[in-house]
Design a protein around this motif. Sequence first.
Motif, PDB file in Angstrom:
ATOM      1  N   THR A 210       0.751  -1.251   0.154  1.00 42.29           N
ATOM      2  CA  THR A 210       0.049  -0.039  -0.019  1.00 42.29           C
ATOM      3  C   THR A 210       1.018   1.183  -0.125  1.00 42.29           C
ATOM      4  N   LEU A 211       1.931   1.248   0.938  1.00 41.11           N
ATOM      5  CA  LEU A 211       2.837   2.456   0.894  1.00 41.11           C
ATOM      6  C   LEU A 211       3.424   2.701  -0.351  1.00 41.11           C
ATOM      7  N   LEU A 212       3.927   1.343  -0.779  1.00 36.50           N
ATOM      8  CA  LEU A 212       4.824   1.707  -2.237  1.00 36.50           C
ATOM      9  C   LEU A 212       3.657   2.134  -3.231  1.00 36.50           C
ATOM     10  N   LEU A 213       2.526   1.779  -3.297  1.00 38.19           N
ATOM     11  CA  LEU A 213       1.975   2.159  -4.504  1.00 38.19           C
ATOM     12  C   LEU A 213       1.327   3.753  -4.457  1.00 38.19           C
ATOM     13  N   LEU A 214       1.068   4.001  -3.001  1.00 42.20           N
ATOM     14  CA  LEU A 214       0.633   5.453  -2.801  1.00 42.20           C
ATOM     15  C   LEU A 214       1.897   6.186  -3.322  1.00 42.20           C
ATOM     16  N   TYR A 215       3.139   5.909  -2.874  1.00 44.68           N
ATOM     17  CA  TYR A 215       4.398   6.635  -3.362  1.00 44.68           C
ATOM     18  C   TYR A 215       4.354   6.840  -4.708  1.00 44.68           C
ATOM     19  N   LYS A 216       4.224   5.653  -5.438  1.00 42.15           N
ATOM     20  CA  LYS A 216       4.271   5.762  -7.067  1.00 42.15           C
ATOM     21  C   LYS A 216       3.186   6.605  -7.615  1.00 42.15           C
ATOM     22  N   ALA A 217       2.018   6.787  -6.876  1.00 44.20           N
ATOM     23  CA  ALA A 217       1.121   7.481  -7.258  1.00 44.20           C
ATOM     24  C   ALA A 217       1.265   9.006  -6.784  1.00 44.20           C
ATOM     25  N   GLY A 218       2.512   9.445  -6.309  1.00 40.64           N
ATOM     26  CA  GLY A 218       2.625  10.722  -5.957  1.00 40.64           C
ATOM     27  C   GLY A 218       2.060  11.309  -4.482  1.00 40.64           C
ATOM     28  N   TYR A 219       1.529  10.093  -3.919  1.00 38.14           N
ATOM     29  CA  TYR A 219       0.942  10.461  -2.525  1.00 38.14           C
ATOM     30  C   TYR A 219       1.958  10.321  -1.235  1.00 38.14           C
ATOM     31  N   GLU A 220       2.530  11.214  -0.725  1.00 37.07           N
ATOM     32  CA  GLU A 220       3.721  11.014   0.418  1.00 37.07           C
ATOM     33  C   GLU A 220       3.339  10.941   1.618  1.00 37.07           C
ATOM     34  N   VAL A 221       1.982  11.057   2.084  1.00 42.26           N
ATOM     35  CA  VAL A 221       1.645  11.020   3.447  1.00 42.26           C
ATOM     36  C   VAL A 221       2.161   9.904   4.173  1.00 42.26           C
ATOM     37  N   GLY A 222       2.332   8.675   3.597  1.00 40.14           N
ATOM     38  CA  GLY A 222       2.905   7.588   4.616  1.00 40.14           C
ATOM     39  C   GLY A 222       4.456   7.870   4.906  1.00 40.14           C
ATOM     40  N   ARG A 223       5.112   8.841   4.574  1.00 40.41           N
ATOM     41  CA  ARG A 223       6.500   9.257   5.092  1.00 40.41           C
ATOM     42  C   ARG A 223       6.218   9.851   6.256  1.00 40.41           C
ATOM     43  N   PHE A 224       5.204  10.728   6.603  1.00 40.41           N
ATOM     44  CA  PHE A 224       5.044  11.524   7.709  1.00 40.41           C
ATOM     45  C   PHE A 224       4.175  10.895   8.645  1.00 40.41           C
ATOM     46  N   ILE A 225       2.926  10.279   8.284  1.00 37.31           N
ATOM     47  CA  ILE A 225       2.148   9.732   9.261  1.00 37.31           C
ATOM     48  C   ILE A 225       1.852   8.241   8.859  1.00 37.31           C
ATOM     49  N   SER A 226       1.771   7.319  10.308  1.00 40.46           N
ATOM     50  CA  SER A 226       1.922   5.843  10.233  1.00 40.46           C
ATOM     51  C   SER A 226       0.402   5.502   9.553  1.00 40.46           C
ATOM     52  N   LEU A 227       0.520   4.911   8.247  1.00 40.35           N
ATOM     53  CA  LEU A 227      -0.759   4.236   7.758  1.00 40.35           C
ATOM     54  C   LEU A 227      -1.147   3.249   8.722  1.00 40.35           C
ATOM     55  N   GLU A 228       0.034   2.370   9.180  1.00 39.24           N
ATOM     56  CA  GLU A 228      -0.420   1.209   9.916  1.00 39.24           C
ATOM     57  C   GLU A 228      -0.997   1.407  11.166  1.00 39.24           C
ATOM     58  N   ARG A 229      -0.583   2.536  11.939  1.00 40.41           N
ATOM     59  CA  ARG A 229      -1.110   3.067  12.968  1.00 40.41           C
ATOM     60  C   ARG A 229      -2.479   3.273  12.934  1.00 40.41           C
ATOM     61  N   ILE A 230      -2.975   3.816  11.768  1.00 36.27           N
ATOM     62  CA  ILE A 230      -4.492   4.278  11.579  1.00 36.27           C
ATOM     63  C   ILE A 230      -5.374   2.946  11.477  1.00 36.27           C
ATOM     64  N   VAL A 231      -4.518   1.919  10.574  1.00 35.20           N
ATOM     65  CA  VAL A 231      -5.254   0.518  10.414  1.00 35.20           C
ATOM     66  C   VAL A 231      -5.474  -0.061  11.649  1.00 35.20           C
ATOM     67  N   GLU A 232      -4.371   0.083  12.782  1.00 34.09           N
ATOM     68  CA  GLU A 232      -4.424  -0.777  14.004  1.00 34.09           C
ATOM     69  C   GLU A 232      -5.567  -0.113  14.891  1.00 34.09           C
ATOM     70  N   ARG A 233      -5.749   1.368  14.632  1.00 30.15           N
ATOM     71  CA  ARG A 233      -6.652   2.186  15.303  1.00 30.15           C
ATOM     72  C   ARG A 233      -8.258   1.750  15.016  1.00 30.15           C
ATOM     73  N   THR A 234      -8.339   1.292  13.723  1.00 23.47           N
ATOM     74  CA  THR A 234      -9.518   1.067  13.408  1.00 23.47           C
ATOM     75  C   THR A 234      -9.701  -0.234  12.727  1.00 23.47           C
ATOM     76  N   LYS A 235      -9.045  -1.233  13.302  1.00 23.97           N
ATOM     77  CA  LYS A 235      -8.769  -2.494  12.769  1.00 23.97           C
ATOM     78  C   LYS A 235     -10.279  -3.358  12.689  1.00 23.97           C
ATOM     79  N   GLU A 236     -11.233  -2.840  13.531  1.00 23.87           N
ATOM     80  CA  GLU A 236     -12.569  -3.743  13.388  1.00 23.87           C
ATOM     81  C   GLU A 236     -13.251  -3.187  11.758  1.00 23.87           C
ATOM     82  N   SER A 237     -13.259  -2.013  11.574  1.00 29.15           N
ATOM     83  CA  SER A 237     -13.358  -1.500  10.223  1.00 29.15           C
ATOM     84  C   SER A 237     -12.601  -2.155   8.970  1.00 29.15           C
TER      85      SER A 237
END
Length: 348
Positions: A210-237
């Motif tokens: 996910t991180l790799l493909l977002l980078y390739k599409a020009g979306y760099e937010v995963g460099r500064f904010i942990s996407l994995e932490r968001i997934v963990e926080r919303t694990k049920e969803s």
Amino acid sequence: MKSFEPNLIERQQITQNLLRTIRLIGEYKGKQELFKEQSPQVLETLRQAAIIQSTESSNRIEGITAPLERIKELVAEKTTPRDRSEQEIAGYRDVLTTIHTSYAYIPFTPGVVLQLHRDLYQFAVVEGGRWKSVDNEISEIHPDGTKIVRFQPLPAYATPAAMESLHERFNTLWQSEEIEPLLLIPTYVLDFLCIHPFTDGNGRMARLLTLLLLYKAGYEVGRFISLERIVERTKESYYDTLYQSSQNWHLGSHSLLPWWEYFLGVIVLSAYRDFEQRVGLVTKTKGAKTAMVLDAISNMPFDFSIKDLQSQCPTVGIDLIRRILRQERTAGRLECLGRGPDARWQKK
């Protein structure tokens, strides 16, 4: 694979909410360079914290844990792994670093996916970098011990051809630019998880890809904010929408909408909002680390502990955290209940 059958993506329902989410993400993408120019010091602090949080959260989702101090040392490469959990954490750290530093030069092929999986297990006894050799299943164990199979992935014998087909179809659409990349990325991740190509490590690999493909599409937010932490926080969803969108996947008659809305709205858009908030907060405070602690406090539940704050601010020293808590108490915004490291803090 199944989601990339001819016209399946085009036939999916596109809601106004999803269109709005894609538009907002595009607007945030346009602000990335502005954030970099305005606040390079806070970006470095956020980058360091994101690596630690991503490594910690993505492994913890799979039940792989270690003390935060050990994770910090492993991420900083100041120590070597001493058990299986730390071996897998160190492997995740290395793949994460590879993606952060070299994403532009990584071709998106099944061979690269195998190589990244191999690197994920480079410190472990288990050998990575091979497609599964036995069939697997996605199941959950209830408290009474009963097991429910939530999804039956493709059998092992069909996996190599399925991964080749998935990448061929994905790359064809990606290069054609006929379909929005923000729709192609979660669609790929869904099919990857439905194929479940590895004996172990599928969830972690999905998050890394996910991180790799977002980078390739020009979306760099995963460099500064942990996407994995968001997934963990919303694990049920996370699991619920995967379940919804995987129903009838084998028949090619599934709905991508629940997963699209979660992936783009809950993960990507909220990451960008968090990014903007943290960068903007710094301009009103004395420093990046102070801003990070104040931001973490604002997002804490009604009461919390110092350990909770440390987990959210892994690059901030305990002395600074304590000083900020005292300042907030003096200002009347917090109240301390008890003494010592286990004392609870309450918002007023």
